[in-house]
Scaffold this motif. Structure first.
Motif, short mmCIF file in Angstrom:
data_model
loop_
_atom_site.label_atom_id
_atom_site.label_comp_id
_atom_site.label_asym_id
_atom_site.label_seq_id
_atom_site.Cartn_x
_atom_site.Cartn_y
_atom_site.Cartn_z
N GLU A 282 0.82 -1.20 0.00
CA GLU A 282 0.00 0.00 0.00
C GLU A 282 0.86 1.26 0.00
OE1 GLU A 282 -3.36 0.03 2.79
OE2 GLU A 282 -2.80 -2.01 3.32
N VAL A 283 2.00 1.20 0.66
CA VAL A 283 2.88 2.38 0.72
C VAL A 283 3.52 2.66 -0.62
CG1 VAL A 283 4.90 3.36 1.84
CG2 VAL A 283 3.31 1.97 3.17
N PHE A 284 4.04 1.61 -1.27
CA PHE A 284 4.78 1.78 -2.52
C PHE A 284 3.87 1.54 -3.72
CE2 PHE A 284 8.09 0.65 0.58
CZ PHE A 284 8.94 1.74 0.42
N SER A 285 2.90 2.42 -3.92
CA SER A 285 2.07 2.35 -5.13
C SER A 285 2.84 2.96 -6.29
CB SER A 285 0.76 3.10 -4.90
OG SER A 285 0.99 4.47 -4.66
N GLY A 286 2.28 2.84 -7.50
CA GLY A 286 2.99 3.31 -8.69
C GLY A 286 3.30 4.80 -8.65
N GLN A 287 2.28 5.62 -8.41
CA GLN A 287 2.48 7.07 -8.37
C GLN A 287 3.33 7.49 -7.18
OE1 GLN A 287 1.53 9.90 -10.40
NE2 GLN A 287 1.53 8.17 -11.81
N SER A 288 3.18 6.80 -6.06
CA SER A 288 4.01 7.12 -4.90
C SER A 288 5.48 6.88 -5.19
CB SER A 288 3.57 6.30 -3.68
OG SER A 288 2.27 6.65 -3.27
N ASN A 289 5.78 5.80 -5.91
CA ASN A 289 7.17 5.51 -6.25
C ASN A 289 7.78 6.59 -7.14
OD1 ASN A 289 7.06 3.14 -4.78
ND2 ASN A 289 6.57 1.86 -6.55
N ILE A 290 7.01 7.04 -8.12
CA ILE A 290 7.52 8.10 -9.01
C ILE A 290 7.72 9.39 -8.22
CG2 ILE A 290 7.03 9.45 -11.08
CD1 ILE A 290 5.38 7.14 -12.13
N ASN A 291 6.77 9.70 -7.34
CA ASN A 291 6.90 10.90 -6.52
C ASN A 291 8.12 10.83 -5.61
OD1 ASN A 291 4.63 13.02 -6.66
ND2 ASN A 291 3.49 11.09 -6.77
N LEU A 292 8.40 9.66 -5.08
CA LEU A 292 9.59 9.50 -4.23
C LEU A 292 10.87 9.74 -5.02
CD1 LEU A 292 8.56 6.35 -2.15
CD2 LEU A 292 8.80 8.68 -1.30
#
Length: 623
Positions: A282-292
């Protein structure tokens, strides 16, 4: 717009102000070291051409240490609450900052700098608290600009403290000449004064900051009680109810409810659901990964630029008549100015940033969108970095410092826009508020890798560049990093965030108010009957998701013959929601004995009887 909708679009200014007070001392402490780090390293008997390398390594030590504990701070705030972790982190940062000011050698400076990084966990936690206070997308540019604004205000005072208060005995002999401690430790005074700001932030947080983590809001907070006791004597207004999102229908004893009652948020299934730890998927979703990735590269080159500037400006001037200079590329000079002047330039830099943050960023972000603003900034960073080293070729001190100030303002403008925009995009990419603290902790840790690699890379390339006569190498390396970091920005999507459900709640309140005022055009019975589904919808939203889904499924299985009349069933809800809310109501007299109401009926009333004491006191049931 109805009163409820207006209330939903108001910032919780008091709580944001308290968070700003808690946050203020950290940027002052972090930026105060920029002007005097070169002088401190030189005082450790380090050669001038090696200062940049050691300064970069010292910055890298801070960021790597922060990387090690960023996730731990975030997970701790998810478990124990935002408020206690914020106060603990402030206390640890204050102590480590004081110890850094008493450095007498490189080893002690590196140890205390690493302690500062280990204790600096409030970046992600305060960002999470802001997201929980302001989930509405319309208000996010204003809310998320407050903490960067605090950083910019702190960056005004920080360099001034650091640049003007080091070596106080030599600079101000009439005031500090008798203090032997300050003569032995010439870099301690700024950090001792900044500790007063830390104490103000810790005190304000303990007495007035409300908990924003849903599970901890209902817990007794002795700090708030003490703060209310201290402030009651200073005001004549009647004491307000403590800020809380706990529904009025919650039971007095959590977990107790009758079989005919609606499950409440305090019941054991809801508590178990809330206490479940979110998975890493849940933490490492697709958009979250790009944002990171975007946030990490942004921190890498932006922080490296700010920390390389004082070293570049402190480095001795090289005449263009020097035999080693071959224009336009080969030169290795700086500005040759002291920490006091560097601190003054950074003060103007901070004042400009404060004005842009407060007056320009919110309307621009609302008008053009945070993603478009981020793209424009990422395209501007490399241009500034490429142009920076050529300011050393200007003939006079005033021209060098003037053009450098202009480039700093352009870079500051882009940084002021880029960091809040990236933060908003990262926050809105979270799967739920339950994992937001962990996600921001991950962002703090991963971006700390960038903040460590950037200054270390810039310091090493600057040292190598001046050795071979090409100072442009370090700045062009930062430009290359900025170009690489701009690529994933074009794969980002601007998501909606967490304000959607609350907007639906407010629309329900608006319709209910209109019906109570007689605007529906029907008789009184129809208006009262149509207001009941809206109340039930709010009751279901306040329950745990799994429980609410069960209730909807039970209602959908009921035959159509048991629904209300079409006139009563007409609401502004979606068709599926209207169908799940069309229930037949019957009276619930005192006693609630067998045979009084149909089997399988659910009670939706004030819960005064069935939920809290197990004895019915009348009301309405639906089936």
């Amino acid at each position: 717009m109805a009163k409820g909708a207006k209330r939903a679009l108001q910032l919780p200014k008091q709580q944001l102000l308290i968070l700003a007070v808690c946050r203020f001392a950290e940027p002052v402490a972090m930026t105060s070291v920029y002007p005097y780090i070169p002088e401190m390293i030189q005082s450790f008997n380090v050669r001038d051409d090696k200062v940049a390398r050691w300064a970069g390594l010292m910055s890298a030590t801070f960021s790597l240490s922060q990387c090690l504990t960023g996730i731990a701070w975030g997970r701790a705030s998810d478990r124990f609450g935002r408020k206690p972790i914020i106060i603990l982190a402030l206390t640890c940062t204050m102590i480590s900052s004081i110890l850094f000011g008493f450095s007498k050698n490189l080893l002690w400076a590196f140890i205390t700098r690493s302690l500062q990084g280990l204790s600096n966990g409030n970046v992600g936690i305060i960002r999470t608290a802001v997201a929980e206070l302001v989930p509405q997308k319309e208000l996010q540019p204003r809310a998320f600009s407050i903490m960067p604004l605090v950083w910019n205000i702190g960056s005004i005072f920080g360099p001034s403290f650091g640049g003007s208060l080091v070596h106080p005995v030599e600079r101000y002999p009439k005031i500090f000449g008798k203090f032997k401690l300050l003569k032995e430790y010439p870099f301690a005074l700024p950090n001792l004064l900044i500790s007063i700001l830390f104490m103000c932030g810790i005190t304000a947080g303990f007495l007035f900051l409300h908990e924003t983590l849903e599970e901890k809001k209902s817990h007794r907070d002795y700090g708030l009680l003490l703060g209310k006791f201290l402030t009651n004597s200073c005001t004549r207004r009647s004491p307000r109810r403590a800020w809380s999102n706990v529904e009025e229908s919650d039971p007095f004893l959590s977990g107790l409810s009758s079989e005919l009652s609606t499950p409440v948020s305090g019941s054991s299934p809801a508590v178990k659901l809330l206490k479940q730890s979110p998975g890493w998927a849940e933490v490492f979703s697709g958009q979250s990964n790009i944002n990171l990735v975007v946030y990490t590269f942004l921190a890498m080159h932006s922080v490296a630029y700010d920390q390389l500037l004082p070293i570049f400006m402190h480095y001795p001037v090289q005449s263009i008549q020097d035999s080693d200079v071959h224009l336009p590329w080969k030169f290795a000079g700086g500005f040759g100015i002291d920490s006091n002047r560097i601190g003054l330039l950074f003060t103007f830099y901070g004042v400009f940033g404060m004005l842009i943050q407060f007056f320009v960023f919110p309307p621009f972000a609302r008008r053009y969108g945070v993603l478009n603003c981020l793209k424009a900034c990422c395209l501007t960073f490399p241009l500034v970095y490429v142009a920076t080293p050529f300011t050393a070729l200007l003939p006079t001190d005033s021209s060098r410092q003037g053009i450098m100030m202009l480039l700093m303002l352009i870079k500051g403008f882009c940084g002021i826009f880029a960091f809040p925009c990236s933060t908003i995009l990262l926050t809105n990419s979270a799967a739920s508020l339950k994992i937001l603290g962990t996600l921001n902790g991950v962002a703090t840790s991963i971006s700390a890798i960038g903040r460590a690699a950037g200054p270390a890379l810039a310091g090493a390339t600057f040292t190598k560049g001046v050795d071979i006569g090409y100072v442009v190498i370090s700045w062009w390396t930062l430009a290359l990093v900025a170009i690489v970091g701009a690529i994933p920005v074009w794969f980002l999507v601007e998501m909606e965030g967490f304000g959607g459900d609350q907007d639906e709640d407010e629309s329900d309140e608006e319709e209910e108010e209109d019906e109570e005022e007689g605007g529906g055009g029907g008789d009184g019975d129809d208006a009262k009957a149509s207001a009941i589904p809206a109340a039930e919808a709010r009751s279901r939203k306040s329950s745990a998701p799994s429980i609410a889904e069960e209730a909807v499924e039970d209602d959908e299985e009921m035959p159509e013959s048991r629904f209300l009349t079409p006139a009563t069933a007409t609401t502004s809800q979606s068709p599926s929601r209207r169908q799940s809310l069309q229930l037949r109501r019957v009276s619930s007299p005192i006693g609630l004995g067998p045979g009084i109401i149909p089997a399988g009926a659910r009670r939706y009333s004030s819960d005064l009887g069935a939920t809290r004491s197990g004895l019915g006191v009348g009301g309405t049931s639906y089936y």
